[in-house]
Motif scaffolding. Structure first.
Motif, PDB file in Angstrom:
ATOM      1  N   LEU A  86      -6.054  10.497  -6.512  1.00 48.47           N
ATOM      2  CA  LEU A  86      -6.521   9.290  -5.841  1.00 48.47           C
ATOM      3  C   LEU A  86      -7.509   8.457  -6.660  1.00 48.47           C
ATOM      4  CD1 LEU A  86      -6.828  10.725  -2.230  1.00 48.47           C
ATOM      5  CD2 LEU A  86      -5.066   9.215  -3.142  1.00 48.47           C
ATOM      6  N   GLN A 124      -7.439   7.758  -9.687  1.00 43.65           N
ATOM      7  CA  GLN A 124      -6.733   6.943 -10.678  1.00 43.65           C
ATOM      8  C   GLN A 124      -5.650   6.063 -10.056  1.00 43.65           C
ATOM      9  OE1 GLN A 124      -5.716   9.221 -14.355  1.00 43.65           O
ATOM     10  NE2 GLN A 124      -6.483  10.982 -13.221  1.00 43.65           N
ATOM     11  N   ALA A 125      -5.443   6.213  -8.741  1.00 43.30           N
ATOM     12  CA  ALA A 125      -4.310   5.541  -8.106  1.00 43.30           C
ATOM     13  C   ALA A 125      -4.413   4.025  -8.138  1.00 43.30           C
ATOM     14  CB  ALA A 125      -4.171   6.024  -6.661  1.00 43.30           C
ATOM     15  N   ASP A 126      -5.588   3.497  -7.858  1.00 46.21           N
ATOM     16  CA  ASP A 126      -5.716   2.042  -7.774  1.00 46.21           C
ATOM     17  C   ASP A 126      -5.344   1.373  -9.097  1.00 46.21           C
ATOM     18  OD1 ASP A 126      -6.558   2.569  -5.247  1.00 46.21           O
ATOM     19  OD2 ASP A 126      -8.558   1.707  -5.452  1.00 46.21           O
ATOM     20  N   SER A 170       0.825  -1.210   0.000  1.00 44.92           N
ATOM     21  CA  SER A 170       0.000   0.000   0.000  1.00 44.92           C
ATOM     22  C   SER A 170       0.856   1.256   0.000  1.00 44.92           C
ATOM     23  CB  SER A 170      -0.929   0.016   1.222  1.00 44.92           C
ATOM     24  OG  SER A 170      -1.874  -1.025   1.153  1.00 44.92           O
ATOM     25  N   SER A 219      -9.705   5.914  -3.177  1.00 44.17           N
ATOM     26  CA  SER A 219      -8.706   4.876  -3.429  1.00 44.17           C
ATOM     27  C   SER A 219      -8.787   3.816  -2.338  1.00 44.17           C
ATOM     28  CB  SER A 219      -7.287   5.464  -3.465  1.00 44.17           C
ATOM     29  OG  SER A 219      -6.319   4.431  -3.460  1.00 44.17           O
ATOM     30  N   GLN A 220      -8.938   2.584  -2.739  1.00 39.14           N
ATOM     31  CA  GLN A 220      -9.012   1.496  -1.771  1.00 39.14           C
ATOM     32  C   GLN A 220      -7.633   0.990  -1.367  1.00 39.14           C
ATOM     33  OE1 GLN A 220     -11.492  -1.402  -3.784  1.00 39.14           O
ATOM     34  NE2 GLN A 220     -13.370  -0.419  -3.069  1.00 39.14           N
ATOM     35  N   GLN A 221      -6.608   1.366  -2.122  1.00 36.73           N
ATOM     36  CA  GLN A 221      -5.273   0.801  -1.914  1.00 36.73           C
ATOM     37  C   GLN A 221      -4.295   1.738  -1.211  1.00 36.73           C
ATOM     38  OE1 GLN A 221      -4.865  -2.419  -2.838  1.00 36.73           O
ATOM     39  NE2 GLN A 221      -6.961  -2.417  -3.619  1.00 36.73           N
ATOM     40  N   THR A 222      -4.393   3.023  -1.463  1.00 39.28           N
ATOM     41  CA  THR A 222      -3.414   3.985  -0.976  1.00 39.28           C
ATOM     42  C   THR A 222      -3.308   3.974   0.557  1.00 39.28           C
ATOM     43  OG1 THR A 222      -3.834   5.406  -2.885  1.00 39.28           O
ATOM     44  CG2 THR A 222      -2.807   6.442  -0.981  1.00 39.28           C
ATOM     45  N   HIS A 232     -10.911  10.085   1.360  1.00 40.52           N
ATOM     46  CA  HIS A 232      -9.816   9.600   0.525  1.00 40.52           C
ATOM     47  C   HIS A 232      -9.884   8.080   0.329  1.00 40.52           C
ATOM     48  CE1 HIS A 232      -6.920  13.277   1.103  1.00 40.52           C
ATOM     49  NE2 HIS A 232      -8.014  13.556   0.406  1.00 40.52           N
ATOM     50  N   ARG A 233     -10.355   7.374   1.355  1.00 42.27           N
ATOM     51  CA  ARG A 233     -10.450   5.926   1.205  1.00 42.27           C
ATOM     52  C   ARG A 233     -11.503   5.537   0.177  1.00 42.27           C
ATOM     53  NH1 ARG A 233      -7.128   3.576   1.054  1.00 42.27           N
ATOM     54  NH2 ARG A 233      -6.347   3.486   3.183  1.00 42.27           N
ATOM     55  N   ARG A 277     -10.529  -0.520 -11.425  1.00 43.12           N
ATOM     56  CA  ARG A 277     -11.591   0.075 -10.604  1.00 43.12           C
ATOM     57  C   ARG A 277     -12.109   1.318 -11.307  1.00 43.12           C
ATOM     58  NH1 ARG A 277     -11.623   3.491  -5.415  1.00 43.12           N
ATOM     59  NH2 ARG A 277     -13.601   2.953  -4.461  1.00 43.12           N
TER      60      ARG A 277
END
Length: 343
Positions: free
Chosen positions: A247, A249-251, A12, A36-39, A32-33, A259
């Motif tokens: 965020l 586009q982060a996943d 992560s 993005s589920q991963q950050t 923020h969560r 996602r």
């Protein structure tokens, strides 16, 4: 902490949102969560004295949905930091981070933050005491150096001494901090960035997990650092002010997870949280102030910000205001498309 969970947190950390005072509170992190589920998310810095002497355990509150989440502590007394670490571990945080980077006068007067770059042996004592209290990974966020220190000399010495105490994960803010003469805000911008030194530290300490922080504003700027061998990138103000750009586009871009979530859908997912917060006596603005930059650069973004900024403080303001602002945004997008078609 199991080796599997530790590895998951480290994964992560390929992208993280920096701890930012007055910004990354629990409402911000919940938002923020959703994006993005991963950050990896960080709390604001919480001082060890506030927890240990002040009993301010409310500062440790967070929603279960915020995982993976790291608690950042400030302090310089090994015993207090150990006790604060125990409290953070008992609260369920996935990581405990020691702040060795904040340059504010208030932090300096408490002998912690960036001033600790001058005392690597004390930092080593602190993290050793912290690690003795938990199996949750303890990490360090630091500067390249302070004042007249030569970072090319100071930083490798710091990493060597602190890693000898068992720390294997560091986030390096790629600037020096000037403790005299520059404000905290100026310390975020004026000292020149030295990304090459951070990359050199990865080459010199390949066994350490190193993340880079400072001046990185987009994922397109972040990805080359990962491609060049760094283990993670931490983004601060840009993740806050333009959260959709970073965020949403982060996943996919950083973690390779497919996602598809729109900014509008993210707002819809926030509504139950907002409703619960307002129903419990909270103020709408405490949540929506973190959402103002969501549509930056899009038609209607100014109206979105204005409606939330002006309306959130009014008595009875709740999810309906957010829906009205979202409807205004949609109408603005339609009007803009019609205008473009008419050209």
């Amino acid at each position: 902490m199991s080796a599997e969970k530790k590895q998951k947190i480290r994964q992560s950390a390929r992208l993280s949102v920096a701890p930012m005072m007055d910004w990354t509170d629990r409402h911000c992190r919940y938002f923020h969560r959703i994006l993005s589920q991963q950050t990896l998310l960080y709390t604001e810095m919480v001082t060890a004295p506030a927890l240990v002497r002040g009993g301010a355990l409310h500062l440790l509150k967070y929603a279960p949905q915020e995982h993976p989440i790291a608690l950042q502590l400030g302090g310089s007394d090994p015993r207090e930091l150990a006790l604060a670490t125990r409290l953070g571990a008992e609260a369920g945080y996935d990581e405990i981070n020691l702040n060795v980077g904040c340059p504010s006068d208030r932090v300096q007067s408490g002998t912690f933050g960036a001033v600790l770059m001058k005392q690597p042996n004390l930092v080593a004592d602190c993290v050793a005491a912290m690690q003795a209290e938990t199996d949750v990974e303890v990490t360090v966020k630091c500067r390249l150096g302070v004042d007249d220190q030569d970072p090319s000399v100071v930083l490798p010495d710091f990493l060597e001494k602190v890693s000898a105490a068992g720390i294997t994960r560091f986030t390096l803010h790629a600037r020096k901090a000037w403790l005299q003469g520059l404000s905290p805000k100026e310390n975020r911008d004026i000292p020149p960035l030295d990304y090459s030194l951070v990359h050199q530290m990865k080459a010199d300490f390949p066994h350490l997990h190193l993340s880079i922080n400072g001046g990185i504003t987009t994922l397109d700027e972040a990805l080359p650092h990962l491609a060049a061998g760094l283990d993670g990138v931490m983004i601060g103000r840009a993740a806050y002010h333009t959260p959709a750009e970073v965020l949403l586009q982060a996943d996919q871009k950083v973690f390779g997870k497919k996602r598809l979530l729109t900014a509008e859908a993210a707002v819809q997912q926030m509504l139950p949280y907002i409703e619960a917060h307002v129903s419990a006596g909270g103020k709408l603005g405490q949540v929506t102030r973190h959402m103002l930059g969501l549509f930056t650069g899009r038609p209607g973004a100014r109206g979105w910000r204005r409606m939330l900024s002006e309306g959130a403080s009014k008595r009875g303001a709740g999810p309906e205001l957010v829906l009205d602002a979202l409807a205004h945004l949609a109408q603005s997008a339609t009007d803009y498309a019609d205008h473009q078609a008419a050209q």
